[in-house]
Design a protein around this motif. Structure first.
Motif, PDB file in Angstrom:
ATOM      1  N   SER A  29      91.294  27.463 -84.156  1.00  0.00           N
ATOM      2  CA  SER A  29      90.594  26.393 -83.438  1.00  0.00           C
ATOM      3  C   SER A  29      91.028  26.424 -81.976  1.00  0.00           C
ATOM      4  O   SER A  29      92.150  26.817 -81.651  1.00  0.00           O
ATOM      5  N   ILE A  48      82.451  35.614 -79.529  1.00  0.00           N
ATOM      6  CA  ILE A  48      81.695  35.985 -80.730  1.00  0.00           C
ATOM      7  C   ILE A  48      81.431  37.496 -80.730  1.00  0.00           C
ATOM      8  O   ILE A  48      81.603  38.162 -81.746  1.00  0.00           O
ATOM      9  N   GLU A  51      84.804  39.346 -81.632  1.00  0.00           N
ATOM     10  CA  GLU A  51      85.214  39.151 -83.028  1.00  0.00           C
ATOM     11  C   GLU A  51      84.189  39.705 -84.011  1.00  0.00           C
ATOM     12  O   GLU A  51      84.554  40.274 -85.038  1.00  0.00           O
ATOM     13  N   VAL A  65      78.140  32.297 -87.621  1.00  0.00           N
ATOM     14  CA  VAL A  65      78.467  31.339 -86.570  1.00  0.00           C
ATOM     15  C   VAL A  65      77.494  30.168 -86.630  1.00  0.00           C
ATOM     16  O   VAL A  65      76.285  30.364 -86.777  1.00  0.00           O
ATOM     17  N   ASP A 134      82.198  31.491 -90.335  1.00  0.00           N
ATOM     18  CA  ASP A 134      83.407  32.091 -89.760  1.00  0.00           C
ATOM     19  C   ASP A 134      83.827  31.367 -88.489  1.00  0.00           C
ATOM     20  O   ASP A 134      85.006  31.339 -88.146  1.00  0.00           O
ATOM     21  N   LEU A 135      82.866  30.792 -87.781  1.00  0.00           N
ATOM     22  CA  LEU A 135      83.149  30.082 -86.541  1.00  0.00           C
ATOM     23  C   LEU A 135      82.137  28.963 -86.383  1.00  0.00           C
ATOM     24  O   LEU A 135      80.943  29.165 -86.608  1.00  0.00           O
TER      25      LEU A 135
END
Length: 166
Positions: A29, A48, A51, A65, A134-135
């Protein structure tokens, strides 16, 4: 990891944006407290890119995402992905992403991204809990600062549901 796929040749990042990406990379985070107009969206997309490329290289699957933002900037996020993405991705509504995961549309994609408004997210919270994201990006976080609002309660419910995923 290395910061490959960080930026496009046509739209390079500034040094402070690269520093921000390096600081938030692979963190569970983080928050970008940068002034308005300094490129927080491009910075988030750069993270993004990096990763997603790493995940795809190792696992051959798309990074999932979710971007939750005010309705009036939803299309801006879509445009910014088109502008700053350095790896192949798929930006769509959540139901389209869920359907695409069941089909062949995501082959060769390093990321999938759902961009939704705070109100859609709050109204359909159970629907957004389906994929294990994932995010998750909350743009304009002041939109949920009051703990008595539907938006805040939806985010808390969502966070609790995501805790059960790996």
């Amino acid at each position: 990891g290395k910061m490959e796929n960080l930026e496009t040749e046509k739209y390079p990042l500034s040094d402070y944006q690269k520093t921000a990406v390096a600081l938030c990379l692979n963190q569970p985070s983080y928050a970008l407290f940068m002034e308005q107009g300094t490129g927080k969206t491009a910075t988030a997309i750069a993270r993004i890119n990096v990763e997603a490329a790493q995940i795809y290289k190792v696992h051959k699957k798309a990074m999932k995402v979710l971007v939750v933002c005010p309705n009036q900037v939803r299309l801006n996020w879509v445009y910014e992905f088109q502008k700053f993405a350095t790896v192949p991705g798929y930006v769509a509504r959540v139901n389209t992403i869920i359907e695409a995961n069941n089909g062949k549309k995501l082959e060769g994609k390093a990321f999938t991204c759902c961009v939704t408004s705070y109100d859609s997210f709050a109204n359909d919270i159970d629907y957004y809990k389906l994929p294990a994201w994932d995010l998750v990006i909350y743009d304009e976080s002041h939109y949920f600062k009051n703990s008595s609002t539907k938006r805040f309660k939806a985010i808390r419910k969502f966070r609790d549901a995501m805790d059960v995923h790996e």
